[in-house]
Motif scaffolding. Structure first.
Motif, PDB file in Angstrom:
ATOM      1  N   ARG A 183     -32.408  25.402 -45.124  1.00  0.00           N
ATOM      2  CA  ARG A 183     -32.443  25.905 -43.444  1.00  0.00           C
ATOM      3  C   ARG A 183     -32.370  27.372 -44.138  1.00  0.00           C
ATOM      4  O   ARG A 183     -31.011  27.809 -43.882  1.00  0.00           O
ATOM      5  CB  ARG A 183     -31.874  25.152 -42.844  1.00  0.00           C
ATOM      6  CG  ARG A 183     -32.806  25.113 -41.902  1.00  0.00           C
ATOM      7  CD  ARG A 183     -32.308  24.873 -39.937  1.00  0.00           C
ATOM      8  NE  ARG A 183     -32.005  23.481 -40.550  1.00  0.00           N
ATOM      9  CZ  ARG A 183     -33.569  22.986 -39.890  1.00  0.00           C
ATOM     10  NH1 ARG A 183     -34.583  23.953 -38.715  1.00  0.00           N
ATOM     11  NH2 ARG A 183     -34.012  21.403 -39.810  1.00  0.00           N
ATOM     12  N   ASP A 212     -35.800  29.768 -38.736  1.00  0.00           N
ATOM     13  CA  ASP A 212     -36.925  28.537 -38.608  1.00  0.00           C
ATOM     14  C   ASP A 212     -37.399  28.137 -39.113  1.00  0.00           C
ATOM     15  O   ASP A 212     -38.363  26.753 -38.812  1.00  0.00           O
ATOM     16  CB  ASP A 212     -37.503  28.836 -37.199  1.00  0.00           C
ATOM     17  CG  ASP A 212     -38.522  30.561 -37.258  1.00  0.00           C
ATOM     18  OD1 ASP A 212     -38.369  30.426 -38.974  1.00  0.00           O
ATOM     19  OD2 ASP A 212     -39.312  30.631 -36.456  1.00  0.00           O
ATOM     20  N   ARG A 213     -37.369  28.383 -40.380  1.00  0.00           N
ATOM     21  CA  ARG A 213     -38.105  27.458 -41.828  1.00  0.00           C
ATOM     22  C   ARG A 213     -37.095  26.400 -42.058  1.00  0.00           C
ATOM     23  O   ARG A 213     -36.338  26.735 -42.675  1.00  0.00           O
ATOM     24  CB  ARG A 213     -38.941  28.833 -42.694  1.00  0.00           C
ATOM     25  CG  ARG A 213     -39.650  29.907 -41.821  1.00  0.00           C
ATOM     26  CD  ARG A 213     -41.483  28.575 -42.023  1.00  0.00           C
ATOM     27  NE  ARG A 213     -42.117  29.898 -41.290  1.00  0.00           N
ATOM     28  CZ  ARG A 213     -43.049  30.002 -41.232  1.00  0.00           C
ATOM     29  NH1 ARG A 213     -43.508  29.153 -42.389  1.00  0.00           N
ATOM     30  NH2 ARG A 213     -43.869  30.093 -40.444  1.00  0.00           N
ATOM     31  N   SER A 214     -37.615  25.310 -42.725  1.00  0.00           N
ATOM     32  CA  SER A 214     -36.821  24.466 -43.247  1.00  0.00           C
ATOM     33  C   SER A 214     -37.803  24.268 -45.287  1.00  0.00           C
ATOM     34  O   SER A 214     -39.168  25.181 -44.290  1.00  0.00           O
ATOM     35  CB  SER A 214     -36.338  22.727 -43.055  1.00  0.00           C
ATOM     36  OG  SER A 214     -37.931  22.653 -42.869  1.00  0.00           O
ATOM     37  N   TYR A 215     -37.014  24.151 -45.340  1.00  0.00           N
ATOM     38  CA  TYR A 215     -37.370  23.917 -47.438  1.00  0.00           C
ATOM     39  C   TYR A 215     -36.700  22.945 -47.644  1.00  0.00           C
ATOM     40  O   TYR A 215     -35.951  22.525 -48.110  1.00  0.00           O
ATOM     41  CB  TYR A 215     -37.287  25.399 -48.555  1.00  0.00           C
ATOM     42  CG  TYR A 215     -37.706  25.831 -47.328  1.00  0.00           C
ATOM     43  CD1 TYR A 215     -38.840  27.140 -48.383  1.00  0.00           C
ATOM     44  CD2 TYR A 215     -36.950  27.334 -46.871  1.00  0.00           C
ATOM     45  CE1 TYR A 215     -39.202  27.916 -47.823  1.00  0.00           C
ATOM     46  CE2 TYR A 215     -37.596  28.261 -46.111  1.00  0.00           C
ATOM     47  CZ  TYR A 215     -38.591  28.897 -46.412  1.00  0.00           C
ATOM     48  OH  TYR A 215     -39.109  29.942 -45.714  1.00  0.00           O
ATOM     49  N   GLU A 273     -42.463  24.519 -47.790  1.00  0.00           N
ATOM     50  CA  GLU A 273     -42.181  25.154 -47.008  1.00  0.00           C
ATOM     51  C   GLU A 273     -42.846  24.617 -45.368  1.00  0.00           C
ATOM     52  O   GLU A 273     -43.826  24.320 -45.175  1.00  0.00           O
ATOM     53  CB  GLU A 273     -42.503  26.543 -46.620  1.00  0.00           C
ATOM     54  CG  GLU A 273     -42.225  27.442 -45.665  1.00  0.00           C
ATOM     55  CD  GLU A 273     -42.913  28.890 -46.187  1.00  0.00           C
ATOM     56  OE1 GLU A 273     -41.815  29.694 -44.778  1.00  0.00           O
ATOM     57  OE2 GLU A 273     -42.845  29.618 -46.850  1.00  0.00           O
ATOM     58  N   ASP A 296     -42.409  25.012 -41.083  1.00  0.00           N
ATOM     59  CA  ASP A 296     -42.277  26.079 -39.911  1.00  0.00           C
ATOM     60  C   ASP A 296     -41.749  25.566 -38.563  1.00  0.00           C
ATOM     61  O   ASP A 296     -40.563  24.342 -38.968  1.00  0.00           O
ATOM     62  CB  ASP A 296     -43.447  26.431 -39.402  1.00  0.00           C
ATOM     63  CG  ASP A 296     -44.711  24.897 -38.330  1.00  0.00           C
ATOM     64  OD1 ASP A 296     -43.875  24.168 -38.605  1.00  0.00           O
ATOM     65  OD2 ASP A 296     -45.724  24.822 -38.420  1.00  0.00           O
ATOM     66  N   ASP A 297     -40.986  26.213 -37.978  1.00  0.00           N
ATOM     67  CA  ASP A 297     -40.416  25.140 -36.844  1.00  0.00           C
ATOM     68  C   ASP A 297     -40.423  24.657 -35.525  1.00  0.00           C
ATOM     69  O   ASP A 297     -40.428  23.424 -35.104  1.00  0.00           O
ATOM     70  CB  ASP A 297     -39.861  25.734 -35.992  1.00  0.00           C
ATOM     71  CG  ASP A 297     -41.167  26.989 -34.905  1.00  0.00           C
ATOM     72  OD1 ASP A 297     -42.388  26.417 -35.087  1.00  0.00           O
ATOM     73  OD2 ASP A 297     -41.649  27.644 -34.438  1.00  0.00           O
ATOM     74  N   ALA A 355     -46.112  24.828 -43.655  1.00  0.00           N
ATOM     75  CA  ALA A 355     -47.321  25.734 -43.669  1.00  0.00           C
ATOM     76  C   ALA A 355     -47.217  26.866 -45.004  1.00  0.00           C
ATOM     77  O   ALA A 355     -48.422  27.500 -45.145  1.00  0.00           O
ATOM     78  CB  ALA A 355     -45.849  27.166 -43.008  1.00  0.00           C
TER      79      ALA A 355
END
Length: 367
Positions: free
Chosen positions: A155, A158-161, A181, A183-184, A189
């Motif tokens: 994380r 506000d982005r998680s991978y 990727e 988004d929040d 995204a």
């Protein structure tokens, strides 16, 4: 008492060393037979057998770590039963070796085995196992966890991978890397597909990368933008040790590496139950040597003057195997039932400690 203690320690260390050497030789043979299946797949002609033998030899510390509590039990039972059979232990008792002193003498020796087990499992075994994996990767060209590879999560703001690594190549780089990727709101995204990647100071350097960006997903003008790059820098805090932890088995990791990987999983909202159980097993497993020497002490108080002690040694083998099986059983059950990690890891040792103290109290104090 010092002379008696030295005699007992010398006999036990000799017996444990002999039993350990025998088990290691047996495991070496089995592993070598298993490794012959990838002989002739090495890119370097003529080194197939030597690489297989070296890879198997580097696994010896891992087997030593797994076998030490069992061999300590078998070797100590053999010595205690032999001393009882020859009446030497009776002479020691008449010389002032009471149950308390005998227990302290074995516990002192058990502490030495605890330190050896901890050093082998936390320092020697992880290094040798990583070296064996690299040698195997050199022979096969790659190292993978299976068809889907290894998955990691990170994380950033506000982005998680979600990261997928198909395989690790012999030089330490990665092959078949995919980065997703989100988004929040949990929507995808962008995604990156790279043929290979290597670790750099600022993150990962993705080679032959194709990046797809999903733009304006809520509007009628939603579209996908694709970019191709020969080299693409992806900033990340995922290190080579974390990737290796996802590829290697958790029981082959050092205690500090397990703790750091558990922290990484928790920080990214992932389940760390399996690794927490393995962490506490690494903490409690060396203490099993103390349990084993206490379990073997009552054999010195058995009353017999003739006959073979093979039956008692066989009982020691069965007790050691049952401890190993119970340890694995609690690990799997704790992971499935979401039990407390430290209690799951400590339960087999507690059960055998109570059994050994009960046997010691019944044979020594009551009889």
């Amino acid at each position: 008492m010092r002379t008696i203690r030295k005699l007992v320690h010398r006999e036990v260390i000799g017996a444990v060393s002999f039993v350990t050497f025998g088990f290691l030789a047996l495991f070496f043979f089995f592993d070598l037979v298993d490794e012959l299946r990838w002989v002739n797949r090495s890119p370097t002609p003529g080194n197939d057998i030597s690489l297989a033998v070296l890879s198997v030899a580097l696994r010896i510390p891992s087997h030593l770590y797994e076998l030490l509590p069992i061999t300590v039990l078998i070797g100590t039972i053999f010595v205690m039963a032999r001393l009882a059979q020859s009446s030497e232990f009776t002479i020691m008792r008449t010389s002032g070796l009471g149950p308390g002193r005998a227990l302290r003498a074995l516990l002192t020796l058990g502490l030495g085995f605890v330190l050896v087990t901890f050093a082998v499992g936390d320092y020697l075994a992880p290094l040798s196992d990583k070296a064996a994996q690299l040698i195997k990767a050199r022979a096969q060209g790659r190292l993978s966890t299976g068809a889907t590879g290894a998955w990691l999560k990170e994380r950033q703001g506000d982005r998680s991978y979600a990261v997928n690594v198909r395989a690790i190549i012999a030089d330490g780089s990665m092959q078949g890397v995919r980065v997703f990727e989100f988004d929040d709101q949990g929507r995808m995204a962008a995604q990156i597909h790279a043929t290979s990647a290597r670790f750099v100071d600022d993150g990962w350097m993705l080679l032959e990368a194709r990046r797809s960006v999903f733009a304006s997903q809520d509007s009628p003008n939603a579209h996908i933008t694709q970019e191709e790059s020969a080299q693409l820098l992806w900033p990340t805090t995922i290190t080579s040790d974390m990737v290796a932890a996802a590829v290697l088995k958790p029981d082959r990791m050092a205690t500090i590496d397990l703790f750091q990987y558990i922290s990484h999983l928790k920080d990214n909202g992932q389940s760390a139950q399996r690794y927490e159980i393995e962490f506490w097993r690494k903490v409690f497993y060396p203490l099993s040597c103390l349990v084993m020497v206490v379990l073997a002490l009552p054999f010195a108080y058995l009353h017999f003057r003739s006959g073979s002690i093979a039956g008692y040694v066989f009982g020691g083998v069965m007790a050691g195997i049952s401890f190993f099986l119970l340890n694995n059983l609690f690990g799997f059950a704790g992971n499935l039932q979401n039990w407390s990690p430290w209690l799951t890891a400590a339960a087999p040792g507690i059960i055998y400690s109570l059994a050994s103290l009960a046997a010691f109290g019944w044979l020594v104090l009551r009889r």
